[in-house]
Write a protein that holds these residues in place. Structure first.
Motif, PDB file in Angstrom:
ATOM      1  N   GLN A   1       0.830  -1.213   0.000  1.00  0.00           N
ATOM      2  CA  GLN A   1       0.000   0.000   0.000  1.00  0.00           C
ATOM      3  C   GLN A   1       0.859   1.256   0.000  1.00  0.00           C
ATOM      4  N   ARG A   2       1.933   1.210   0.779  1.00  0.00           N
ATOM      5  CA  ARG A   2       2.803   2.386   0.834  1.00  0.00           C
ATOM      6  C   ARG A   2       3.477   2.652  -0.507  1.00  0.00           C
ATOM      7  N   LEU A   3       3.843   1.572  -1.192  1.00  0.00           N
ATOM      8  CA  LEU A   3       4.473   1.730  -2.498  1.00  0.00           C
ATOM      9  C   LEU A   3       3.500   2.362  -3.478  1.00  0.00           C
ATOM     10  N   THR A   4       2.254   1.876  -3.464  1.00  0.00           N
ATOM     11  CA  THR A   4       1.246   2.429  -4.361  1.00  0.00           C
ATOM     12  C   THR A   4       0.996   3.900  -4.038  1.00  0.00           C
ATOM     13  N   ALA A   5       0.940   4.204  -2.745  1.00  0.00           N
ATOM     14  CA  ALA A   5       0.688   5.588  -2.347  1.00  0.00           C
ATOM     15  C   ALA A   5       1.824   6.505  -2.788  1.00  0.00           C
ATOM     16  N   ARG A   6       3.035   6.008  -2.730  1.00  0.00           N
ATOM     17  CA  ARG A   6       4.186   6.856  -3.047  1.00  0.00           C
ATOM     18  C   ARG A   6       4.325   7.080  -4.555  1.00  0.00           C
ATOM     19  N   PHE A   7       4.165   6.001  -5.328  1.00  0.00           N
ATOM     20  CA  PHE A   7       4.477   6.122  -6.753  1.00  0.00           C
ATOM     21  C   PHE A   7       3.239   6.291  -7.632  1.00  0.00           C
ATOM     22  N   GLY A   8       2.074   6.086  -7.080  1.00  0.00           N
ATOM     23  CA  GLY A   8       0.868   6.244  -7.888  1.00  0.00           C
ATOM     24  C   GLY A   8       0.459   4.949  -8.543  1.00  0.00           C
ATOM     25  N   ALA A   9      -0.831   4.692  -8.542  1.00  0.00           N
ATOM     26  CA  ALA A   9      -1.324   3.405  -9.019  1.00  0.00           C
ATOM     27  C   ALA A   9      -1.154   3.235 -10.525  1.00  0.00           C
ATOM     28  N   ASP A  10      -1.035   4.349 -11.257  1.00  0.00           N
ATOM     29  CA  ASP A  10      -0.877   4.195 -12.706  1.00  0.00           C
ATOM     30  C   ASP A  10       0.564   3.916 -13.092  1.00  0.00           C
ATOM     31  N   ALA A  11       1.516   4.214 -12.206  1.00  0.00           N
ATOM     32  CA  ALA A  11       2.925   3.984 -12.540  1.00  0.00           C
ATOM     33  C   ALA A  11       3.390   2.598 -12.121  1.00  0.00           C
TER      34      ALA A  11
END
Lengths: 417, 244
Positions: free
Chosen positions: B11-21
């Protein structure tokens, strides 16, 4: 005025201090190394590709032949990867047996290392003493698996069979007779565990013996103190693990940090170096032998008190016993399917690492649901260590390269794969 | 590991880099981060330097060839007229020679680079993967500037899979022989190889010849569709979705 040029020399692949088949191209300015370019791959056998063409269990034997002085630790990483994907766990007795044999393997490896490293740096005697104890431990390998080195003892779901009740004994021959024979068989009257108990009690003294030969030895210290210093930053940057990392003072050991098998339940300490030179790594490895011995003692005690199964009772991955197979049709079918086709592993991927004697030995396994791995990647600690060669030895003298190769503890079975 | 924290690493990774990236997934306690090659370097920079990730070590870098993923040589759902035969027809690994290697039709996103990171600070592992855009010339930016230790691992992936690492200081072959042709771990490279060497007494030198052994693999590759493997099905769907 004569023109002075750098000189390029070829070190190995046929050099007694190259530990196998390392070809090292060294650019020298006099006796000083300006650049080191290790050429590896002379022992490349394509283990990973071979494993893709075989059912999962048939590749366990290949793992022994990767790092061929720490055989069972390699198997451990591989079977753990399979167990993770299939979703099974070995019985607790098997976990203890694995822990014990991992530590036996660590001692085997460090004995090989201390002997050959000392031999490279000019101390012949250590090699002979180290091989005396190696012989005893290889007898343990033989007692459980039938093979002195390439055991194929760990299986997904446990170990191949339980520990033997009788330790094989020496028979009378031209070389072993009379009092000599009696002394050799003194520890071998009982089971394997009795033998190991006796061995462990004795081994602390043996480690002290090696230390009297080297630790305060003037020549040994001159060759190793301040040589091949690896700073903690370098250790991180080059992906180092095991004694290479701990020698630089970083407290990291997978057995403590990400415990597997029975390591969470045994008591041991992690030795650390301070300066990160060859001498510190020597001290770390010697202390690791004592700690391994401690772990073996605890495992022996536990295993003596707790009999039980050593393999999961799941015939989809583990074969039924011979007796059962001959009695029961269902068991026969399972046996047949298991040894012809193997078992299918659910699709997915996993990375499983163990603290092998040389560092982090990891298996990255990708399965597409078939009875053979889709991709198997072996992460060998020696490969990462050796790649830092150029940076570490630059500016050192030629003889220091030998000390450095020794302290890397390279084995080409795992580097070239 | 990350259980006691309010949100998982994925979840933290998605929050940091954005779900489209990126696409972060968690399975069997292992976190995988799938991303696009153009984000490769920026993401690794962040993963190494930011305090919430702090992945100090690149443990492993390897190539994967996803050609023939999920293909079998033995039908397990239908009745077949053949017995369990050693002469199974098929193009699984090890069953063809160099001259009869499968002609690969362009396959979407065949090669992937997989990196395993380790954070000693947080005692955590992360797998990062990106698929190379072009199949004919797989290219990936090199991580050597961030993690010097991946130097040899990238050389290995280049040697065995032909993945070119852009910006690598010294991209030579590493494991195969001097003068080797081809990338041996690709799925369309025969298991028996292409050439064999021997010493020729007449010519007084080592010579290369086409391989003389026959390709032979005894056990066919099967995928059993047992109820036990329902999970496997879900996994395959996930992978297909992530590869898109």
């Amino acid at each position: 005025m004569q023109e002075i040029r750098n000189y390029t020399i070829n070190f190995g692949p046929q050099h007694p201090a190259a530990h196998g088949v390392l070809r090292l191209v060294l650019e020298m300015d006099g006796e000083t190394i300006m650049r080191a370019d290790p050429h590896v791959g002379l022992l490349h056998r394509g283990t990973e590709k071979l494993a893709e063409s075989k059912p999962f269990n048939q590749s366990i034997g290949y793992m022994d032949r990767l790092d061929y002085v720490s055989m069972m630790c390699n198997e451990h990483a591989y079977v753990r990867a399979i167990e993770k994907l299939v979703g099974i766990e070995a019985p607790v007795r098997a976990q203890y047996i694995r822990t014990m044999f991992d530590e036996i393997t660590r001692i085997l490896n460090h004995l090989m290392w201390i002997g050959s490293n000392a031999l490279d740096l000019g101390a012949m005697a250590v090699f002979l003493y180290a091989f005396r104890e190696r012989e005893e431990l290889m007898d343990c390998y033989e007692a459980v698996s039938g093979a002195r080195m390439h055991a194929t003892y760990y299986r997904p779901g446990g170990v191949y069979r339980d520990l033997p009740d009788r330790m094989p004994q020496y028979r009378e021959s031209r070389w072993h007779k009379g009092g000599d024979l009696k002394r050799l068989n003194e520890w071998r009257e009982g089971s394997l565990l009795d033998f190991l108990e006796a061995f462990c009690k004795d081994f602390y003294g043996k480690v002290d013996e090696y230390e009297t030969l080297l630790t305060d030895n003037r020549i040994w210290k001159q060759r190793t103190v301040g040589i091949g210093v690896v700073t903690p930053e370098q250790a991180h940057a080059w992906g180092m693990s095991g004694p290479m990392l701990r020698g630089s003072g970083i407290a990291w050991d997978l057995r403590k940090k990400q415990p597997y098998a029975a390591y969470a339940d045994v008591d041991f300490d992690i030795p650390l170096g301070t300066k990160g030179d060859c001498y510190d790594r020597y001290l770390v490895r010697v202390e690791e032998m004592r700690q391994s011995n401690r772990i073996i003692e605890q495992c022996v005690k536990w295993l003596k008190a707790n009999p039980g199964p050593v393999m999961v009772q799941n015939y989809k991955v583990a074969p039924p016993s011979r007796e059962e197979m001959k009695d029961d049709m269902e068991a026969l079918i399972h046996h047949f399917k298991l040894f012809t086709e193997g078992y299918c592993v659910p699709a997915g991927e996993t990375y499983s690492a163990v603290e092998a004697p040389k560092g982090e030995f990891g298996i990255y396994l990708v399965s597409d649901g078939a009875n053979k791995p889709f991709r198997l990647k072996v992460r060998a600690p020696g490969f990462a260590h050796l790649s830092s060669m150029d940076e570490i030895v630059r500016g050192h003298m030629l003889p220091d390269v030998v000390a450095m190769i020794g302290t890397y503890d390279v084995v080409f079975g795992e580097i070239d794969r | 590991m990350s259980e006691n924290l309010p949100d998982t690493l994925a979840q933290r990774l998605t929050a940091r880099f954005g779900a489209d990236a990126v696409a972060a997934t968690e399975r069997r306690g292992e976190t995988t981060l799938d991303l696009l090659p153009q984000n490769w370097l920026a993401v690794f920079q962040a993963l190494r330097d930011e305090a919430q990730f702090r992945f100090e070590q690149a443990v492993d870098v390897c190539g994967v060839d996803y050609l023939s993923y999920g293909q079998t040589e033995w039908d397990t759902t239908d009745v077949s007229s053949q017995g369990f035969s050693r002469g199974v027809e098929g193009q699984g690994p090890g069953r063809f020679r160099w001259s009869e290697r499968p002609r690969v039709t362009p396959h979407e996103k065949r090669f992937a680079v997989v990196v395993h990171l380790l954070s000693l600070t947080h005692n955590r592992r992360l797998r990062v993967r990106a698929y190379c855009v072009d199949d004919a010339l797989p290219i990936m930016p090199s991580l050597t500037a961030l993690y010097p230790g991946v130097n040899w691992f990238e050389r290995e992936a280049f040697d065995l899979y032909g993945i070119v690492f852009e910006g690598h200081p010294d991209l030579r072959r590493i494991l195969t022989d001097y003068g080797f042709v081809g990338h041996p771990f690709r799925k369309d490279f025969p298991l028996i190889g292409n050439v064999e060497v021997r010493y020729d007494a007449e010519k007084q030198r080592v010579i290369y010849e086409p391989v003389s052994i026959d390709p032979r693999v005894l056990v066919p590759r099967v995928i059993r569709d047992d109820s036990r493997y329902e999970q496997a099905q879900a996994e395959a769907t996930n992978r297909a979705a992530a590869g898109k």
